[in-house]
Design a protein around this motif. Structure first.
Motif, PDB file in Angstrom:
ATOM      1  N   LEU A  66       0.980  -1.214  -0.035  1.00  0.00           N
ATOM      2  CA  LEU A  66      -0.014  -0.270  -0.039  1.00  0.00           C
ATOM      3  C   LEU A  66       0.934   1.211  -0.061  1.00  0.00           C
ATOM      4  N   VAL A  67       0.600   1.939  -0.971  1.00  0.00           N
ATOM      5  CA  VAL A  67       1.713   3.298  -1.111  1.00  0.00           C
ATOM      6  C   VAL A  67       0.850   4.574  -0.983  1.00  0.00           C
ATOM      7  N   HIS A  68       1.201   5.243   0.260  1.00  0.00           N
ATOM      8  CA  HIS A  68       0.714   6.436   0.751  1.00  0.00           C
ATOM      9  C   HIS A  68       1.432   7.469   0.473  1.00  0.00           C
ATOM     10  N   LYS A  69       1.323   8.115  -0.742  1.00  0.00           N
ATOM     11  CA  LYS A  69       2.379   9.211  -1.310  1.00  0.00           C
ATOM     12  C   LYS A  69       1.556  10.647  -1.179  1.00  0.00           C
ATOM     13  N   TYR A  70       0.302  10.605  -1.708  1.00  0.00           N
ATOM     14  CA  TYR A  70      -0.275  12.001  -1.522  1.00  0.00           C
ATOM     15  C   TYR A  70      -1.336  11.913  -0.425  1.00  0.00           C
ATOM     16  N   PRO A  71      -1.753  12.970   0.415  1.00  0.00           N
ATOM     17  CA  PRO A  71      -2.471  12.949   1.615  1.00  0.00           C
ATOM     18  C   PRO A  71      -3.725  12.247   1.504  1.00  0.00           C
ATOM     19  N   ASP A  72      -4.411  12.590   0.513  1.00  0.00           N
ATOM     20  CA  ASP A  72      -5.909  12.234   0.195  1.00  0.00           C
ATOM     21  C   ASP A  72      -6.196  10.883  -0.732  1.00  0.00           C
ATOM     22  N   ARG A  73      -5.213  10.437  -1.116  1.00  0.00           N
ATOM     23  CA  ARG A  73      -5.291   9.169  -1.990  1.00  0.00           C
ATOM     24  C   ARG A  73      -4.196   8.211  -1.720  1.00  0.00           C
ATOM     25  N   ALA A  74      -4.555   6.801  -2.000  1.00  0.00           N
ATOM     26  CA  ALA A  74      -3.534   5.668  -1.779  1.00  0.00           C
ATOM     27  C   ALA A  74      -3.539   4.885  -2.912  1.00  0.00           C
ATOM     28  N   LEU A  75      -2.361   4.083  -2.933  1.00  0.00           N
ATOM     29  CA  LEU A  75      -2.407   3.241  -4.019  1.00  0.00           C
ATOM     30  C   LEU A  75      -2.253   1.809  -3.231  1.00  0.00           C
ATOM     31  N   PHE A  76      -3.333   1.021  -3.717  1.00  0.00           N
ATOM     32  CA  PHE A  76      -3.529  -0.341  -2.764  1.00  0.00           C
ATOM     33  C   PHE A  76      -3.081  -1.368  -4.023  1.00  0.00           C
ATOM     34  N   VAL A  96      -9.000   5.555  -3.309  1.00  0.00           N
ATOM     35  CA  VAL A  96      -8.208   4.424  -3.340  1.00  0.00           C
ATOM     36  C   VAL A  96      -8.054   3.937  -4.698  1.00  0.00           C
ATOM     37  N   LEU A  97      -6.766   3.797  -5.222  1.00  0.00           N
ATOM     38  CA  LEU A  97      -6.182   3.316  -6.631  1.00  0.00           C
ATOM     39  C   LEU A  97      -6.097   1.805  -6.348  1.00  0.00           C
ATOM     40  N   VAL A  98      -7.000   1.070  -6.707  1.00  0.00           N
ATOM     41  CA  VAL A  98      -6.777  -0.415  -6.508  1.00  0.00           C
ATOM     42  C   VAL A  98      -5.823  -0.917  -8.001  1.00  0.00           C
ATOM     43  N   ILE A 105     -13.420   5.027  -6.015  1.00  0.00           N
ATOM     44  CA  ILE A 105     -12.590   3.979  -5.802  1.00  0.00           C
ATOM     45  C   ILE A 105     -12.042   3.997  -7.413  1.00  0.00           C
ATOM     46  N   ARG A 106     -10.983   3.922  -7.593  1.00  0.00           N
ATOM     47  CA  ARG A 106     -10.386   3.925  -9.054  1.00  0.00           C
ATOM     48  C   ARG A 106      -9.292   2.431  -9.132  1.00  0.00           C
ATOM     49  N   ILE A 107      -9.810   1.925 -10.257  1.00  0.00           N
ATOM     50  CA  ILE A 107      -9.262   0.521 -10.718  1.00  0.00           C
ATOM     51  C   ILE A 107      -8.368   0.840 -11.914  1.00  0.00           C
ATOM     52  N   PRO A 110      -8.247  10.131 -22.807  1.00  0.00           N
ATOM     53  CA  PRO A 110      -6.987   9.794 -22.366  1.00  0.00           C
ATOM     54  C   PRO A 110      -6.551  10.665 -21.119  1.00  0.00           C
ATOM     55  N   TYR A 111      -5.972  10.198 -20.140  1.00  0.00           N
ATOM     56  CA  TYR A 111      -5.772  10.838 -18.853  1.00  0.00           C
ATOM     57  C   TYR A 111      -4.239  11.451 -18.657  1.00  0.00           C
ATOM     58  N   TYR A 112      -3.268  10.294 -18.689  1.00  0.00           N
ATOM     59  CA  TYR A 112      -1.979  10.518 -18.736  1.00  0.00           C
ATOM     60  C   TYR A 112      -1.292   9.989 -19.599  1.00  0.00           C
ATOM     61  N   LEU A 113      -0.114  10.697 -20.184  1.00  0.00           N
ATOM     62  CA  LEU A 113       0.838  10.059 -21.096  1.00  0.00           C
ATOM     63  C   LEU A 113       2.190  10.157 -20.155  1.00  0.00           C
ATOM     64  N   LEU A 117       5.626  13.391 -15.444  1.00  0.00           N
ATOM     65  CA  LEU A 117       6.993  12.779 -15.048  1.00  0.00           C
ATOM     66  C   LEU A 117       6.723  12.788 -13.688  1.00  0.00           C
ATOM     67  N   ASP A 118       6.641  11.189 -13.138  1.00  0.00           N
ATOM     68  CA  ASP A 118       6.433  10.921 -11.795  1.00  0.00           C
ATOM     69  C   ASP A 118       7.940  10.804 -11.394  1.00  0.00           C
ATOM     70  N   LEU A 119       8.239  11.603 -10.651  1.00  0.00           N
ATOM     71  CA  LEU A 119       9.618  12.218 -10.174  1.00  0.00           C
ATOM     72  C   LEU A 119      10.230  10.897  -9.324  1.00  0.00           C
ATOM     73  N   GLY A 179       6.558  12.528  -6.619  1.00  0.00           N
ATOM     74  CA  GLY A 179       5.004  12.847  -7.196  1.00  0.00           C
ATOM     75  C   GLY A 179       5.190  13.041  -8.617  1.00  0.00           C
ATOM     76  N   LYS A 180       3.958  13.258  -9.098  1.00  0.00           N
ATOM     77  CA  LYS A 180       3.736  13.379 -10.567  1.00  0.00           C
ATOM     78  C   LYS A 180       3.837  15.105 -10.954  1.00  0.00           C
ATOM     79  N   VAL A 181       4.467  15.349 -11.892  1.00  0.00           N
ATOM     80  CA  VAL A 181       4.549  16.878 -12.403  1.00  0.00           C
ATOM     81  C   VAL A 181       4.078  16.667 -13.817  1.00  0.00           C
TER      82      VAL A 181
HETATM   83  C1  LIG Z   1       0.038   8.015  -9.391  1.00  0.00           C
HETATM   84  C2  LIG Z   1      -0.242   7.865  -7.994  1.00  0.00           C
HETATM   85  C3  LIG Z   1      -1.469   8.399  -7.539  1.00  0.00           C
HETATM   86  C4  LIG Z   1      -2.604   9.099  -8.205  1.00  0.00           C
HETATM   87  O1  LIG Z   1      -2.084  10.364  -8.660  1.00  0.00           O
HETATM   88  P1  LIG Z   1      -3.229  11.047  -9.686  1.00  0.00           P
HETATM   89  O2  LIG Z   1      -2.310  12.334 -10.094  1.00  0.00           O
HETATM   90  O3  LIG Z   1      -4.310  11.435  -8.574  1.00  0.00           O
HETATM   91  O4  LIG Z   1      -3.613  10.167 -10.683  1.00  0.00           O
HETATM   92  C5  LIG Z   1      -1.521   8.006  -6.139  1.00  0.00           C
HETATM   93  N1  LIG Z   1      -0.765   7.348  -5.523  1.00  0.00           N
HETATM   94  C6  LIG Z   1       0.433   6.925  -5.882  1.00  0.00           C
HETATM   95  C7  LIG Z   1       1.280   6.486  -4.890  1.00  0.00           C
HETATM   96  C8  LIG Z   1       0.806   7.129  -7.182  1.00  0.00           C
HETATM   97  O5  LIG Z   1       1.718   6.659  -7.860  1.00  0.00           O
END
Ligand SMILES: *Cc1c(COP(=O)(O)O)cnc(C)c1O
Length: 356
Positions: free
Chosen positions: A87-97, A144-146, A175-177, A264-267, A307-309, A314-316
């Motif tokens: 479970l990756v918690h990088k941003y305060p309001d969302r988590a990657l599961f 939550v990103l599943v 919920i985002r898959i 299309p969301y991200y490239l 770019l995911d740094l 995080g993403k820029v």
């Molecule tokens: C990419 C990512 C997100 C979601 O980022 P969005 O810009 O909202 O799409 C959330 N958590 C982690 C760990 C990520 O790598």
């Protein structure tokens, strides 16, 4: 057995079993799949048969995976950002599961190449419960990103258990898959699956197409089913050298996605993942590619080039620069290269008498 499982069962996981028309140096490749697993299911194999190198490069091991001296094992610093395993918690309001280590196709450019498809990526009921507990205890998490692996590799019932547990947590709004299966194994998108998913709205799916040849009758049907169930569909592509890094191919991909109701969301600029450096383009190339798209095709088709740094920064967004000069008047260049001015101030008005 559900049809889709048969496709997985008949997958090729050893380069020596590749059909001869894919002619590659199997002996060399033998070393690669022992380090980074290979899986090519029969649906994608058939697509590869009928198209050029662009699909083959995504799926067939390459000796350069073992020769990479530039890449990093964990380029996004995910392990350091994991309060509980997977479970990756990088941003305060969302988590990657991460809910499975399996995929229907092992992409050679996978950002989690260090663990996806490998025994080291241990996921079981216990790790999933620990993830759910963490999400329950951290009520600032709204989304939550599943992901995984590919969550749609789970049986419908198993996936439903997870979605149901997530929906019981009041603080989780969305919920985002994240799944590549609409592209790599579209027959997995059964009416049974879709009927289950739509009980857990608001549920979004971001899929992953990289090349127009992946938009087929089958993948279009899969996306239609999901969209008809009210699931908004986004796409996350990776910019891949020699695969989709030309304006013509990218334009065809993005416009094709809109036609199958996928926005299309991200490239993504390719991550610095060990074993994937032969796929990476320069950022300059990505920015000029974006410049060839913006204004020339529907704004709906334009993803954010991001770019995911490294190290969990995080993403820029990476955007071409349309601003030519700053001052009392700002000067801009449009998509054709013509210049335009726009005043850079807020209007002030004389104080008027209030109505008598
Ligand atoms: C990419 C990512 C997100 C979601 O980022 P969005 O810009 O909202 O799409 C959330 N958590 C982690 C760990 C990520 O790598």
């Amino acid at each position: 057995m559900a049809g889709w499982k048969n496709y997985i069962k008949k997958s090729i996981s050893d380069p020596k079993d590749l059909p001869s028309y894919l002619s590659c140096d199997n002996e060399q490749l033998d070393k690669v799949h022992r380090v980074y697993p290979m899986r090519i299911n029969s649906y994608y194999l058939n697509l590869m048969k009928n198209s050029g190198q662009e699909l083959r490069k995504q799926a067939i091991p390459d000796i350069r995976e073992l020769q990479d001296r530039e890449g990093m094992i964990d380029p996004l610093g995910e392990e350091n950002l994991s309060p509980v395993p997977n479970l990756v918690h990088k941003y305060p309001d969302r988590a990657l599961f991460l809910v499975t280590n399996q995929c229907a196709l092992y992409c050679r450019f996978c950002t989690r190449k260090r663990k996806v498809g490998k025994a080291e990526m241990l996921i079981n009921d216990d790790t999933i419960s620990k993830g759910i507990r963490y999400l329950r205890q951290n009520n600032q998490i709204r989304e939550v990103l599943v992901s995984g692996g590919d969550p749609l590799m789970l049986e419908d019932s198993k996936l439903e258990q997870i979605l149901r547990a997530l929906r019981k947590i009041k603080s989780i709004e969305v919920i985002r898959i994240g799944t590549r299966i609409p592209c790599t194994l579209p027959m997995r998108i059964t009416t049974h699956l879709v009927k289950m998913l739509k009980k857990y709205h608001p549920l979004y799916i971001n899929t992953h197409f990289n090349h127009p040849a992946e938009i087929t009758e089958e993948s279009s049907r899969a996306c239609k089913r999901l969209a008809d169930a009210g699931i908004p569909l986004g796409n996350q592509s990776v910019l891949l050298r020699g695969i989709n890094d030309s304006p013509e191919v990218m334009r065809e991909l993005l416009c094709g996605l809109l036609q199958i109701r996928v926005k299309p969301y991200y490239l993504f600029q390719a991550d610095l993942t060990a074993g994937t450096s032969h796929f990476r383009t320069s950022i300059d190339k990505g920015i000029s590619l974006m410049q060839s798209l913006i204004g020339h095709v529907s704004g709906m088709a334009i993803p954010t080039y991001a770019l995911d740094l490294p190290d969990g920064g995080g993403k820029v967004p990476l955007t071409p620069d349309y601003l030519c000069s700053v001052g009392a008047k700002m000067h801009f260049q449009n998509y054709c290269g013509h210049q335009y001015a726009y005043p850079n101030h807020e209007c002030s008005f004389e104080q008027t008498n209030p109505a008598k």
